[in-house]
Design an enzyme around this catalytic site. Structure first.
Site, PDB file in Angstrom:
ATOM      1  N   HIS A  68       0.833  -1.210   0.000  1.00  0.00           N
ATOM      2  CA  HIS A  68       0.000   0.000   0.000  1.00  0.00           C
ATOM      3  C   HIS A  68       0.873   1.268   0.000  1.00  0.00           C
ATOM      4  O   HIS A  68       2.012   1.232  -0.422  1.00  0.00           O
ATOM      5  CB  HIS A  68      -0.985  -0.041   1.164  1.00  0.00           C
ATOM      6  CG  HIS A  68      -1.774  -1.318   1.180  1.00  0.00           C
ATOM      7  ND1 HIS A  68      -2.845  -1.536   0.351  1.00  0.00           N
ATOM      8  CD2 HIS A  68      -1.607  -2.465   1.908  1.00  0.00           C
ATOM      9  CE1 HIS A  68      -3.323  -2.755   0.562  1.00  0.00           C
ATOM     10  NE2 HIS A  68      -2.589  -3.342   1.491  1.00  0.00           N
ATOM     11  N   GLU A  86      -2.268   0.324   7.754  1.00  0.00           N
ATOM     12  CA  GLU A  86      -1.398  -0.735   7.241  1.00  0.00           C
ATOM     13  C   GLU A  86      -0.181  -0.170   6.516  1.00  0.00           C
ATOM     14  O   GLU A  86       0.942  -0.658   6.686  1.00  0.00           O
ATOM     15  CB  GLU A  86      -2.191  -1.647   6.297  1.00  0.00           C
ATOM     16  CG  GLU A  86      -1.370  -2.796   5.743  1.00  0.00           C
ATOM     17  CD  GLU A  86      -2.170  -3.718   4.831  1.00  0.00           C
ATOM     18  OE1 GLU A  86      -1.598  -4.716   4.354  1.00  0.00           O
ATOM     19  OE2 GLU A  86      -3.370  -3.435   4.605  1.00  0.00           O
ATOM     20  N   GLU A 142       1.639 -11.785   5.806  1.00  0.00           N
ATOM     21  CA  GLU A 142       0.537 -11.071   6.463  1.00  0.00           C
ATOM     22  C   GLU A 142       0.808 -11.123   7.964  1.00  0.00           C
ATOM     23  O   GLU A 142       0.635 -12.163   8.611  1.00  0.00           O
ATOM     24  CB  GLU A 142      -0.807 -11.711   6.134  1.00  0.00           C
ATOM     25  CG  GLU A 142      -1.255 -11.540   4.691  1.00  0.00           C
ATOM     26  CD  GLU A 142      -1.930 -10.185   4.436  1.00  0.00           C
ATOM     27  OE1 GLU A 142      -1.924  -9.329   5.351  1.00  0.00           O
ATOM     28  OE2 GLU A 142      -2.469 -10.001   3.332  1.00  0.00           O
TER      29      GLU A 142
END
Length: 226
Positions: free
Chosen positions: A10, A24, A141
């Site tokens: 991101h 995030e 993750e």
């Protein structure tokens, strides 16, 4: 020279998952920079390139194209999960070679051992950054931003450093990296090390922008706060 491409997920207009006072994009960048710092400071014969070094928007196509053009040896994409779960999981693309699966196994197991996250498993997915990279690619993750148990850990700088160590130890084992002998620099017969400073700024963002330009030119960069 081993080339490691690190992709903080991101950035810019895309914050990624947001919850519990965290974004995030900020955590992934913080974690990626810590991984970069440890690798450059402690391991030999390694080059690092990052898809972004500041809070900027970078398309998925640009991320994979940069890694492919650089001929990276491994692509590591860093993300934070969401969905009210807890723990750590990793992803590779389906129908990849044995080397990618080996890298995933080593990196995944090492991170779990280092930080003690709940193991949610080694998975496969049709993610762009896994599908369109020419080199082995692994996506991690790292906890759930919308679960208080995990988000509290992600707010702790010491935990981020520990999590970064897990990634580094996994990369080092998978790629066969050799640690620097820091005692050599204290030997009378050792060669001197010369360092060049290319800028000094009161505003950290200006330092990061210059650092990014240097990284894109192929230099290893460390930002030091004095």
């Amino acid at each position: 020279m081993v080339k490691v491409f690190i992709d903080p997920g991101h950035g810019g207009v895309d914050p990624g998952a947001v919850a519990n006072g965290l974004q995030e994009k900020e955590i992934t960048l913080q974690l990626a920079k810590e991984i970069q710092k440890i690798l450059l400071n402690e391991y030999e014969n390694i080059a690092i390139k990052m898809s972004r070094t500041t809070d900027q928007t970078v398309s998925l196509n640009s991320r994979t194209a940069l890694a492919n053009h650089w001929n990276a040896d491994i692509f590591l994409s860093i993300h934070i999960n969401a969905g009210k779960g807890t723990g750590f999981e990793s992803y590779i693309y389906s129908n990849v070679g044995k080397m990618t699966k080996k890298y995933q196994d080593i990196i995944h197991n090492t991170i779990i051992k280092q930080v003690g996250f709940k193991d949610r498993g080694k998975k496969q997915a049709d993610f762009h950054v896994l599908r369109n990279t020419k080199m082995p690619a692994v996506l991690t993750e790292n906890g759930f931003i919308d679960t208080l148990q995990d988000s509290d850990r992600l707010k702790d700088p010491e935990f981020i450093r520990k999590l970064a160590r897990g990634h580094v130890f996994g990369l080092a084992k998978a790629l066969g990296l050799k640690k620097k002998d820091h005692n050599v620099t204290n030997s009378p017969s050792s060669q001197p090390l010369y360092k060049v400073q290319i800028g000094a700024f009161k505003n950290r963002k200006n330092a990061e922008l210059l650092a990014e330009q240097a990284v894109q030119s192929g230099y290893n960069v460390i930002i030091i706060e004095e």
